[in-house]
Design an enzyme around this catalytic site. Structure first.
Site, short mmCIF file in Angstrom:
data_model
loop_
_atom_site.label_atom_id
_atom_site.label_comp_id
_atom_site.label_asym_id
_atom_site.label_seq_id
_atom_site.Cartn_x
_atom_site.Cartn_y
_atom_site.Cartn_z
N ALA A 31 0.86 -1.19 0.00
CA ALA A 31 0.00 0.00 0.00
C ALA A 31 0.90 1.24 0.00
CB ALA A 31 -0.97 -0.01 1.19
N HIS A 33 3.07 4.61 -0.64
CA HIS A 33 2.81 6.03 -0.89
C HIS A 33 4.16 6.71 -1.14
CE1 HIS A 33 4.18 6.47 3.22
NE2 HIS A 33 3.22 5.66 3.63
N GLU A 34 4.12 8.02 -1.36
CA GLU A 34 5.34 8.77 -1.69
C GLU A 34 6.44 8.59 -0.63
OE1 GLU A 34 6.55 10.35 -4.30
OE2 GLU A 34 4.76 9.68 -5.35
N HIS A 36 7.18 5.88 1.10
CA HIS A 36 7.91 4.63 0.80
C HIS A 36 8.83 4.85 -0.41
CE1 HIS A 36 4.21 2.64 2.62
NE2 HIS A 36 5.19 2.12 3.32
N GLY A 147 11.48 4.76 7.52
CA GLY A 147 10.94 6.11 7.69
C GLY A 147 10.90 6.52 9.15
N SER A 186 0.03 4.28 5.05
CA SER A 186 -0.83 3.39 4.26
C SER A 186 -2.24 3.37 4.82
CB SER A 186 -0.26 1.97 4.26
OG SER A 186 1.06 2.01 3.80
#
Ligand code: PAF
Length: 281
Positions: A31, A33-34, A36, A147, A186
């Site tokens: 799932a 997103h930017e 990741h 992250g 996510s």
């Protein structure tokens, strides 16, 4: 981009790479997103081969509902990974990672797992440690990138690597945010429109807490955050903790030469969101 579902085939491929080849690793639960993708791009800048994994790890979920509802967008994830420059994707099954024993190993994280997320999500970090260690064993990366939204997780993985003497450099990447400040996650896609609209309050409150921390006592900053969430009814504060960045222990005073961070967990309906911010004074 190569896609592997079997650890044996992935390992066979990685073993054929030249010895001087530097492997960067980005473990994910999909799932994407930017945030990741920024981890993948970061890895790509310093490594020859970037491996990402997509695996929704059952042992790190304390709530069955959270595991069952974890979003899955595999096709879009693969496209996005390819575009971000990922070289290899590992998508194992639960059986491949756990055989028939879906249980966590036991770790000693020197207490880093006893506070905040660890205190509110029973067994979460043992599950994270278990899967990340197994993925490191398979991929044997030189560098692994995580992250900072999951700052406690980052610290725990650094601790695990240090204690188990795993030869990998752990790198933390800054939090990626939506235009309105909400930390990318996510889980954000599961927010109702009303909760999505309310959710930027989390980062706005952290930013105000950051300003207050410069001049006010720890308790006053904490009270401000608690009061802010009491004054509305869409977001339910689970915890706000001002903690020492190294030990993650909550503090009630500011000491020179120590670094602090504010950590928050909030329920937006059934969706649990976390965030954190650096605090200095
Ligand atoms: O941060 C995550 O997405 C997960 O906790 C991780 C590190 C991929 C382990 O399952």
């Amino acid at each position: 981009m190569r896609i592997y579902r079997s650890k044996r085939f992935l390992q066979a491929y990685l073993q054929r790479l030249p010895l001087e080849n530097k492997v960067g690793f980005v473990p994910t639960m999909g799932a994407l997103h930017e945030g990741h993708l920024s981890l993948v791009k970061n890895a790509k800048n310093t490594c020859n081969t970037v491996v990402a994994s997509i695996f929704v790890n059952p042992t790190q979920f304390d709530r069955k509902e959270d595991l069952d509802q974890y979003p899955s967008t595999l096709e879009a994830d693969l496209k996005a990974l390819q575009k971000a420059g990922c070289d290899v994707v590992f998508i194992p099954t639960v059986k491949e990672m756990y055989q028939n024993q879906i249980v966590s190993e036991v770790f000693d994280f020197d207490g880093l797992d006893k506070v905040m997320e660890g205190a509110h999500r029973k067994g979460h970090f043992a599950g994270v440690g278990t899967i990340v260690k197994r993925l490191f064993d398979i991929v044997k990366p030189h560098v692994a990138i995580f992250g900072e939204k999951d700052f406690q997780q980052l610290k725990i993985i650094q601790k695990m690597v240090e204690k188990k003497q795993i030869p990998v450099k752990i790198v933390g990447n800054p939090i990626y945010r939506e235009a309105d400040g909400l930390a990318m996650s996510s889980r954000n896609v599961r927010l109702t429109p009303a909760h999505r609209k309310a959710a930027p309050l989390i980062y706005q409150t952290l930013q105000k807490a950051q300003k207050l921390f410069k001049l006010h006592a720890v308790k006053e900053v904490e009270n401000f955050v608690i009061q802010t969430f009491k004054e509305q009814n869409l977001l339910e504060l689970e915890y706000f903790s001002i903690a020492d960045e190294t030990t993650l222990l909550p503090t009630d005073k500011k000491e020179k030469h120590k670094k602090y961070r504010g950590f928050i967990a909030v329920f937006a309906g059934s969706v649990r969101l976390i965030d954190n911010i650096e605090l200095d004074y």
